[in-house]
Design a protein around this motif. Structure first.
Motif, PDB file in Angstrom:
ATOM      1  N   LEU A  99       0.409  -0.830   0.381  1.00 21.98           N
ATOM      2  CA  LEU A  99      -0.161  -0.241  -0.281  1.00 21.98           C
ATOM      3  C   LEU A  99       0.740   1.271   0.067  1.00 21.98           C
ATOM      4  N   VAL A 100       1.893   1.201   1.151  1.00 18.81           N
ATOM      5  CA  VAL A 100       2.845   2.730   1.082  1.00 18.81           C
ATOM      6  C   VAL A 100       3.306   3.004  -0.351  1.00 18.81           C
ATOM      7  N   SER A 101       3.541   1.451  -0.991  1.00 19.05           N
ATOM      8  CA  SER A 101       4.705   1.718  -2.586  1.00 19.05           C
ATOM      9  C   SER A 101       3.427   2.264  -3.547  1.00 19.05           C
ATOM     10  N   ALA A 102       2.358   1.906  -3.054  1.00 14.65           N
ATOM     11  CA  ALA A 102       1.311   2.350  -4.202  1.00 14.65           C
ATOM     12  C   ALA A 102       1.175   3.157  -3.953  1.00 14.65           C
ATOM     13  N   VAL A 103       1.111   4.451  -2.934  1.00 15.76           N
ATOM     14  CA  VAL A 103       0.439   5.745  -2.201  1.00 15.76           C
ATOM     15  C   VAL A 103       1.320   6.589  -3.037  1.00 15.76           C
ATOM     16  N   GLY A 104       2.706   5.922  -2.809  1.00 17.46           N
ATOM     17  CA  GLY A 104       4.227   6.949  -2.803  1.00 17.46           C
ATOM     18  C   GLY A 104       4.369   6.973  -4.734  1.00 17.46           C
ATOM     19  N   LYS A 105       3.566   6.001  -5.435  1.00 20.23           N
ATOM     20  CA  LYS A 105       3.547   5.940  -7.023  1.00 20.23           C
ATOM     21  C   LYS A 105       1.945   7.498  -7.565  1.00 20.23           C
ATOM     22  N   VAL A 106       1.860   8.094  -6.360  1.00 25.16           N
ATOM     23  CA  VAL A 106       0.820   9.506  -6.711  1.00 25.16           C
ATOM     24  C   VAL A 106       1.430  11.042  -6.465  1.00 25.16           C
ATOM     25  N   PRO A 107       1.451  11.374  -7.205  1.00 24.55           N
ATOM     26  CA  PRO A 107       2.376  12.400  -6.392  1.00 24.55           C
ATOM     27  C   PRO A 107       1.558  13.622  -5.713  1.00 24.55           C
ATOM     28  N   GLY A 108       2.127  13.588  -4.633  1.00 28.18           N
ATOM     29  CA  GLY A 108       1.457  14.946  -2.982  1.00 28.18           C
ATOM     30  C   GLY A 108       0.217  14.116  -2.307  1.00 28.18           C
ATOM     31  N   LEU A 109       0.322  12.356  -2.750  1.00 37.06           N
ATOM     32  CA  LEU A 109      -0.452  11.861  -2.131  1.00 37.06           C
ATOM     33  C   LEU A 109      -0.577  12.052  -0.604  1.00 37.06           C
ATOM     34  N   ALA A 110       0.541  11.180  -0.113  1.00 38.07           N
ATOM     35  CA  ALA A 110       1.004  11.321   0.612  1.00 38.07           C
ATOM     36  C   ALA A 110       1.063  12.503   2.022  1.00 38.07           C
ATOM     37  N   ASP A 111       1.471  12.996   1.388  1.00 35.48           N
ATOM     38  CA  ASP A 111       1.655  14.792   1.312  1.00 35.48           C
ATOM     39  C   ASP A 111      -0.030  15.510   1.481  1.00 35.48           C
ATOM     40  N   THR A 112      -0.702  15.229   1.347  1.00 35.98           N
ATOM     41  CA  THR A 112      -2.159  15.468   1.282  1.00 35.98           C
ATOM     42  C   THR A 112      -3.161  14.721   2.345  1.00 35.98           C
ATOM     43  N   LEU A 113      -3.030  13.272   3.041  1.00 38.55           N
ATOM     44  CA  LEU A 113      -3.110  12.637   4.090  1.00 38.55           C
ATOM     45  C   LEU A 113      -2.450  13.203   5.059  1.00 38.55           C
ATOM     46  N   ASN A 114      -1.251  13.492   5.048  1.00 39.88           N
ATOM     47  CA  ASN A 114      -0.687  13.281   6.196  1.00 39.88           C
ATOM     48  C   ASN A 114      -1.395  15.042   6.567  1.00 39.88           C
ATOM     49  N   ALA A 115      -1.597  16.122   5.733  1.00 42.14           N
ATOM     50  CA  ALA A 115      -2.150  17.003   6.191  1.00 42.14           C
ATOM     51  C   ALA A 115      -3.755  17.336   6.932  1.00 42.14           C
ATOM     52  N   ALA A 116      -4.204  16.083   6.619  1.00 44.30           N
ATOM     53  CA  ALA A 116      -5.292  16.158   6.584  1.00 44.30           C
ATOM     54  C   ALA A 116      -6.142  15.768   8.050  1.00 44.30           C
ATOM     55  N   PRO A 117      -7.179  17.200   8.385  1.00 41.46           N
ATOM     56  CA  PRO A 117      -7.166  17.315  10.190  1.00 41.46           C
ATOM     57  C   PRO A 117      -7.828  16.066  10.542  1.00 41.46           C
ATOM     58  N   ALA A 118      -8.560  14.817   9.777  1.00 46.04           N
ATOM     59  CA  ALA A 118      -9.344  13.608  10.818  1.00 46.04           C
ATOM     60  C   ALA A 118      -9.847  12.592   9.955  1.00 46.04           C
ATOM     61  N   LEU A 119      -8.696  11.605   9.704  1.00 50.51           N
ATOM     62  CA  LEU A 119      -9.789  10.757   8.486  1.00 50.51           C
ATOM     63  C   LEU A 119      -9.761   9.332   9.039  1.00 50.51           C
ATOM     64  N   THR A 120     -10.353   8.378   8.519  1.00 49.12           N
ATOM     65  CA  THR A 120     -10.631   6.932   8.359  1.00 49.12           C
ATOM     66  C   THR A 120     -10.118   6.582   7.462  1.00 49.12           C
ATOM     67  N   VAL A 121      -9.273   5.454   7.318  1.00 51.06           N
ATOM     68  CA  VAL A 121      -8.125   4.892   6.367  1.00 51.06           C
ATOM     69  C   VAL A 121      -8.862   3.530   6.147  1.00 51.06           C
ATOM     70  N   TYR A 122      -9.062   3.047   5.446  1.00 50.49           N
ATOM     71  CA  TYR A 122      -9.260   1.402   5.175  1.00 50.49           C
ATOM     72  C   TYR A 122      -8.271   0.646   4.319  1.00 50.49           C
ATOM     73  N   ALA A 123      -7.108   0.659   5.467  1.00 49.51           N
ATOM     74  CA  ALA A 123      -5.538  -0.240   4.340  1.00 49.51           C
ATOM     75  C   ALA A 123      -5.236  -1.492   4.221  1.00 49.51           C
ATOM     76  N   PRO A 124      -5.370  -1.532   3.159  1.00 51.56           N
ATOM     77  CA  PRO A 124      -5.473  -3.199   2.102  1.00 51.56           C
ATOM     78  C   PRO A 124      -3.975  -3.370   2.842  1.00 51.56           C
ATOM     79  N   VAL A 125      -3.992  -4.906   3.449  1.00 50.71           N
ATOM     80  CA  VAL A 125      -2.623  -5.831   3.930  1.00 50.71           C
ATOM     81  C   VAL A 125      -1.781  -6.117   3.082  1.00 50.71           C
ATOM     82  N   ASN A 126      -0.752  -6.367   2.863  1.00 50.61           N
ATOM     83  CA  ASN A 126      -0.073  -6.951   1.429  1.00 50.61           C
ATOM     84  C   ASN A 126      -0.353  -8.220   0.542  1.00 50.61           C
ATOM     85  N   THR A 127      -1.443  -8.820   1.813  1.00 52.77           N
ATOM     86  CA  THR A 127      -1.934 -10.275   0.922  1.00 52.77           C
ATOM     87  C   THR A 127      -3.306  -9.789  -0.149  1.00 52.77           C
ATOM     88  N   ALA A 128      -3.602  -8.544   0.318  1.00 55.78           N
ATOM     89  CA  ALA A 128      -4.991  -7.867  -0.119  1.00 55.78           C
ATOM     90  C   ALA A 128      -4.944  -7.504  -1.517  1.00 55.78           C
TER      91      ALA A 128
END
Length: 223
Positions: A99-128
């Motif tokens: 998942l982290v590798s996939a997020v890194g392929k989208v420019p600005g996405l990690a920064d956007t997620l880090n800057a958001a005030p309050a989120l719920t994140v459904y995070a698929p694990v590696n085997t997903a």
């Protein structure tokens, strides 16, 4: 420049979520994010915020995969992730390397997620990700717009803990569309717009700006 990049990234996510229809069946997504400014779902409704902040601690986590996390203050442990914003915290979680590798392929996405005030994140694990046919997965991973749309379908702009999710019944995602919440106790399921369900394998993971639910399948939106 960073603000412009973030707005462009989120705009592309919302506009192109329907391109994932080849991976899904039918259900009409909800209204997409506004064309300017942060998505409306970035801020919790006043009534929801009054009921619960959705903030959790290490003592609140549940699920069989939580035991696989590092212990103590090691990178990727609950204690280490708690004070960090969500994308930074996820980058050290051994369950979420794909998942982290996939997020890194989208420019600005990690920064956007880090800057958001309050989120719920459904995070698929590696085997997903391994459950997705290789040609389909590679097609999405190599298309920034499709990938950004898929990833943002796993993020809600309202922060929930487990009890909040069960009470809400559905969550609205940043890419548009909803995810249905089912189950009871520590057996929580999430169902995407195409009708495919995922199980929460480690939930209530705390970060500084998001509550994370690691899941065993990738959620797909409706076409």
């Amino acid at each position: 420049m960073r603000k412009t990049q973030r707005l462009a990234t989120l705009g592309a996510m919302a506009a192109l979520v329907v391109t994932l229809g080849a991976c899904s069946n039918s259900e009409r997504p909800s209204t997409a994010a506004p064309s300017t400014g942060a998505p409306a779902t970035m801020s919790a409704p006043a009534s929801a915020a009054a009921a619960s902040t959705g903030v959790t601690t290490a003592a609140d986590v549940f699920g069989p995969s939580c035991s696989a996390l590092p212990k103590g203050s090691e990178p990727g442990s609950l204690d280490a992730m708690g004070p960090q914003p969500v994308a930074t915290a996820a980058s050290t979680n051994p369950l979420l390397t794909t998942l982290v590798s996939a997020v890194g392929k989208v420019p600005g996405l990690a920064d956007t997620l880090n800057a958001a005030p309050a989120l719920t994140v459904y995070a698929p694990v590696n085997t997903a990700f391994e459950k997705i046919p290789a040609d389909t997965l590679n097609s999405v991973l190599n298309d920034q717009a499709k990938l950004g749309a898929l990833l943002s379908y796993h993020v809600s702009g309202t922060r929930y803990d487990k009890n909040g999710l069960l009470a809400a019944g559905t969550t609205t995602e940043l890419a548009g569309g909803t995810v249905k919440v089912g189950g009871s106790g520590d057996a929580i399921t999430l169902t995407g717009g195409n009708g495919q369900a995922a199980n929460v394998v480690c939930g209530n993971i705390p970060t500084s700006n998001a509550t994370v639910f690691a899941i065993d399948s990738v959620l797909m939106p409706a076409s």
